[in-house]
Scaffold this motif. Structure first.
Motif, PDB file in Angstrom:
ATOM      1  N   ALA A 102       0.836  -1.198   0.000  1.00 35.38           N
ATOM      2  CA  ALA A 102       0.000   0.000   0.000  1.00 35.38           C
ATOM      3  C   ALA A 102       0.876   1.255   0.000  1.00 35.38           C
ATOM      4  O   ALA A 102       1.917   1.283   0.650  1.00 35.38           O
ATOM      5  CB  ALA A 102      -0.913   0.006   1.216  1.00 35.38           C
ATOM      6  N   PRO A 103       0.468   2.280  -0.710  1.00 38.40           N
ATOM      7  CA  PRO A 103       1.273   3.500  -0.730  1.00 38.40           C
ATOM      8  C   PRO A 103       1.312   4.161   0.645  1.00 38.40           C
ATOM      9  O   PRO A 103       0.305   4.248   1.326  1.00 38.40           O
ATOM     10  CB  PRO A 103       0.566   4.397  -1.742  1.00 38.40           C
ATOM     11  CG  PRO A 103      -0.819   3.866  -1.833  1.00 38.40           C
ATOM     12  CD  PRO A 103      -0.728   2.394  -1.521  1.00 38.40           C
ATOM     13  N   SER A 104       2.455   4.630   1.021  1.00 38.09           N
ATOM     14  CA  SER A 104       2.585   5.242   2.334  1.00 38.09           C
ATOM     15  C   SER A 104       2.830   6.739   2.230  1.00 38.09           C
ATOM     16  O   SER A 104       3.188   7.373   3.202  1.00 38.09           O
ATOM     17  CB  SER A 104       3.743   4.592   3.090  1.00 38.09           C
ATOM     18  OG  SER A 104       4.945   4.778   2.384  1.00 38.09           O
ATOM     19  N   GLY A 105       2.645   7.298   1.041  1.00 40.38           N
ATOM     20  CA  GLY A 105       2.865   8.720   0.827  1.00 40.38           C
ATOM     21  C   GLY A 105       1.726   9.561   1.356  1.00 40.38           C
ATOM     22  O   GLY A 105       0.746   9.054   1.906  1.00 40.38           O
ATOM     23  N   PRO A 106       1.839  10.866   1.199  1.00 41.54           N
ATOM     24  CA  PRO A 106       0.784  11.756   1.690  1.00 41.54           C
ATOM     25  C   PRO A 106      -0.508  11.591   0.896  1.00 41.54           C
ATOM     26  O   PRO A 106      -0.505  11.151  -0.251  1.00 41.54           O
ATOM     27  CB  PRO A 106       1.373  13.146   1.492  1.00 41.54           C
ATOM     28  CG  PRO A 106       2.379  12.979   0.410  1.00 41.54           C
ATOM     29  CD  PRO A 106       2.925  11.583   0.566  1.00 41.54           C
ATOM     30  N   LEU A 159      -6.036  15.420   0.288  1.00 47.67           N
ATOM     31  CA  LEU A 159      -5.835  16.394   1.358  1.00 47.67           C
ATOM     32  C   LEU A 159      -4.980  17.556   0.862  1.00 47.67           C
ATOM     33  O   LEU A 159      -5.249  18.718   1.180  1.00 47.67           O
ATOM     34  CB  LEU A 159      -5.176  15.714   2.552  1.00 47.67           C
ATOM     35  CG  LEU A 159      -4.984  16.557   3.804  1.00 47.67           C
ATOM     36  CD1 LEU A 159      -6.335  17.017   4.335  1.00 47.67           C
ATOM     37  CD2 LEU A 159      -4.255  15.751   4.859  1.00 47.67           C
ATOM     38  N   ILE A 160      -3.965  17.269   0.072  1.00 46.84           N
ATOM     39  CA  ILE A 160      -3.102  18.321  -0.470  1.00 46.84           C
ATOM     40  C   ILE A 160      -3.884  19.214  -1.436  1.00 46.84           C
ATOM     41  O   ILE A 160      -3.791  20.444  -1.374  1.00 46.84           O
ATOM     42  CB  ILE A 160      -1.875  17.700  -1.161  1.00 46.84           C
ATOM     43  CG1 ILE A 160      -1.001  17.022  -0.121  1.00 46.84           C
ATOM     44  CG2 ILE A 160      -1.086  18.748  -1.932  1.00 46.84           C
ATOM     45  CD1 ILE A 160       0.144  16.215  -0.700  1.00 46.84           C
ATOM     46  N   ILE A 161      -4.678  18.607  -2.303  1.00 47.15           N
ATOM     47  CA  ILE A 161      -5.478  19.388  -3.259  1.00 47.15           C
ATOM     48  C   ILE A 161      -6.506  20.234  -2.517  1.00 47.15           C
ATOM     49  O   ILE A 161      -6.713  21.408  -2.828  1.00 47.15           O
ATOM     50  CB  ILE A 161      -6.156  18.454  -4.280  1.00 47.15           C
ATOM     51  CG1 ILE A 161      -5.091  17.812  -5.178  1.00 47.15           C
ATOM     52  CG2 ILE A 161      -7.180  19.212  -5.125  1.00 47.15           C
ATOM     53  CD1 ILE A 161      -5.625  16.754  -6.109  1.00 47.15           C
ATOM     54  N   GLY A 213      -6.306  21.401   0.542  1.00 46.19           N
ATOM     55  CA  GLY A 213      -5.596  22.494   1.205  1.00 46.19           C
ATOM     56  C   GLY A 213      -5.221  23.597   0.228  1.00 46.19           C
ATOM     57  O   GLY A 213      -5.302  24.786   0.549  1.00 46.19           O
ATOM     58  N   ALA A 214      -4.821  23.218  -0.987  1.00 46.89           N
ATOM     59  CA  ALA A 214      -4.468  24.206  -2.002  1.00 46.89           C
ATOM     60  C   ALA A 214      -5.697  25.019  -2.419  1.00 46.89           C
ATOM     61  O   ALA A 214      -5.609  26.239  -2.614  1.00 46.89           O
ATOM     62  CB  ALA A 214      -3.851  23.522  -3.214  1.00 46.89           C
ATOM     63  N   VAL A 215      -6.842  24.359  -2.535  1.00 45.58           N
ATOM     64  CA  VAL A 215      -8.076  25.060  -2.908  1.00 45.58           C
ATOM     65  C   VAL A 215      -8.487  26.030  -1.807  1.00 45.58           C
ATOM     66  O   VAL A 215      -8.864  27.175  -2.086  1.00 45.58           O
ATOM     67  CB  VAL A 215      -9.206  24.038  -3.211  1.00 45.58           C
ATOM     68  CG1 VAL A 215     -10.554  24.726  -3.317  1.00 45.58           C
ATOM     69  CG2 VAL A 215      -8.897  23.264  -4.485  1.00 45.58           C
ATOM     70  N   VAL A 216      -8.411  25.606  -0.558  1.00 46.48           N
ATOM     71  CA  VAL A 216      -8.759  26.490   0.560  1.00 46.48           C
ATOM     72  C   VAL A 216      -7.820  27.689   0.587  1.00 46.48           C
ATOM     73  O   VAL A 216      -8.256  28.837   0.780  1.00 46.48           O
ATOM     74  CB  VAL A 216      -8.722  25.712   1.898  1.00 46.48           C
ATOM     75  CG1 VAL A 216      -8.788  26.660   3.083  1.00 46.48           C
ATOM     76  CG2 VAL A 216      -9.846  24.700   1.946  1.00 46.48           C
ATOM     77  N   LEU A 217      -6.542  27.472   0.390  1.00 49.81           N
ATOM     78  CA  LEU A 217      -5.570  28.560   0.365  1.00 49.81           C
ATOM     79  C   LEU A 217      -5.864  29.535  -0.768  1.00 49.81           C
ATOM     80  O   LEU A 217      -5.807  30.757  -0.581  1.00 49.81           O
ATOM     81  CB  LEU A 217      -4.155  27.997   0.226  1.00 49.81           C
ATOM     82  CG  LEU A 217      -3.018  29.007   0.273  1.00 49.81           C
ATOM     83  CD1 LEU A 217      -2.996  29.723   1.613  1.00 49.81           C
ATOM     84  CD2 LEU A 217      -1.695  28.309   0.012  1.00 49.81           C
ATOM     85  N   LEU A 218      -6.224  29.021  -1.926  1.00 51.11           N
ATOM     86  CA  LEU A 218      -6.563  29.876  -3.066  1.00 51.11           C
ATOM     87  C   LEU A 218      -7.803  30.714  -2.773  1.00 51.11           C
ATOM     88  O   LEU A 218      -7.837  31.914  -3.077  1.00 51.11           O
ATOM     89  CB  LEU A 218      -6.792  29.011  -4.311  1.00 51.11           C
ATOM     90  CG  LEU A 218      -7.108  29.748  -5.608  1.00 51.11           C
ATOM     91  CD1 LEU A 218      -5.938  30.638  -6.017  1.00 51.11           C
ATOM     92  CD2 LEU A 218      -7.430  28.759  -6.708  1.00 51.11           C
ATOM     93  N   VAL A 219      -8.806  30.118  -2.151  1.00 49.27           N
ATOM     94  CA  VAL A 219     -10.033  30.855  -1.809  1.00 49.27           C
ATOM     95  C   VAL A 219      -9.722  31.961  -0.812  1.00 49.27           C
ATOM     96  O   VAL A 219     -10.218  33.092  -0.938  1.00 49.27           O
ATOM     97  CB  VAL A 219     -11.115  29.886  -1.271  1.00 49.27           C
ATOM     98  CG1 VAL A 219     -12.271  30.652  -0.645  1.00 49.27           C
ATOM     99  CG2 VAL A 219     -11.614  28.977  -2.375  1.00 49.27           C
ATOM    100  N   VAL A 220      -8.887  31.674   0.178  1.00 52.58           N
ATOM    101  CA  VAL A 220      -8.521  32.689   1.173  1.00 52.58           C
ATOM    102  C   VAL A 220      -7.780  33.837   0.491  1.00 52.58           C
ATOM    103  O   VAL A 220      -8.042  35.013   0.782  1.00 52.58           O
ATOM    104  CB  VAL A 220      -7.678  32.059   2.302  1.00 52.58           C
ATOM    105  CG1 VAL A 220      -7.052  33.120   3.185  1.00 52.58           C
ATOM    106  CG2 VAL A 220      -8.539  31.108   3.124  1.00 52.58           C
ATOM    107  N   ILE A 221      -6.881  33.530  -0.422  1.00 54.66           N
ATOM    108  CA  ILE A 221      -6.141  34.583  -1.130  1.00 54.66           C
ATOM    109  C   ILE A 221      -7.081  35.448  -1.955  1.00 54.66           C
ATOM    110  O   ILE A 221      -6.975  36.679  -1.965  1.00 54.66           O
ATOM    111  CB  ILE A 221      -5.036  33.955  -2.004  1.00 54.66           C
ATOM    112  CG1 ILE A 221      -3.946  33.369  -1.112  1.00 54.66           C
ATOM    113  CG2 ILE A 221      -4.444  34.977  -2.968  1.00 54.66           C
ATOM    114  CD1 ILE A 221      -2.909  32.547  -1.854  1.00 54.66           C
ATOM    115  N   VAL A 222      -8.049  34.831  -2.636  1.00 51.52           N
ATOM    116  CA  VAL A 222      -9.014  35.597  -3.449  1.00 51.52           C
ATOM    117  C   VAL A 222      -9.875  36.488  -2.554  1.00 51.52           C
ATOM    118  O   VAL A 222     -10.107  37.655  -2.881  1.00 51.52           O
ATOM    119  CB  VAL A 222      -9.876  34.636  -4.291  1.00 51.52           C
ATOM    120  CG1 VAL A 222     -11.054  35.356  -4.924  1.00 51.52           C
ATOM    121  CG2 VAL A 222      -9.031  33.964  -5.364  1.00 51.52           C
TER     122      VAL A 222
END
Length: 53
Positions: free
Chosen positions: A25-29, A33-35, A37-46
């Motif tokens: 099984a993949p053990s990476g992040p 969740l990363i996508i 977080g990026a969308v939330v950050l973009l919305v906050v910036i806008v």
């Protein structure tokens, strides 16, 4: 000698085979969740940019 006597080595080998299957099984992040977080950050910036203007 009973017929249903279990071999301890056999059950150990079966357990090790089962355990090694779980290692693939993949053990990476978590990509979702990363996508997210990026969308939330973009919305906050806008929103901040709209409030400043």
């Amino acid at each position: 000698m009973p017929k249903n006597e279990q071999d301890p080595a056999g059950s150990t080998q079966q357990f090790r085979a089962f355990q090694s299957q779980g290692d693939s099984a993949p053990s990476g992040p978590n990509t979702g969740l990363i996508i997210g977080g990026a969308v939330v950050l973009l919305v906050v910036i806008v929103v901040v940019a709209l409030l400043v203007v």
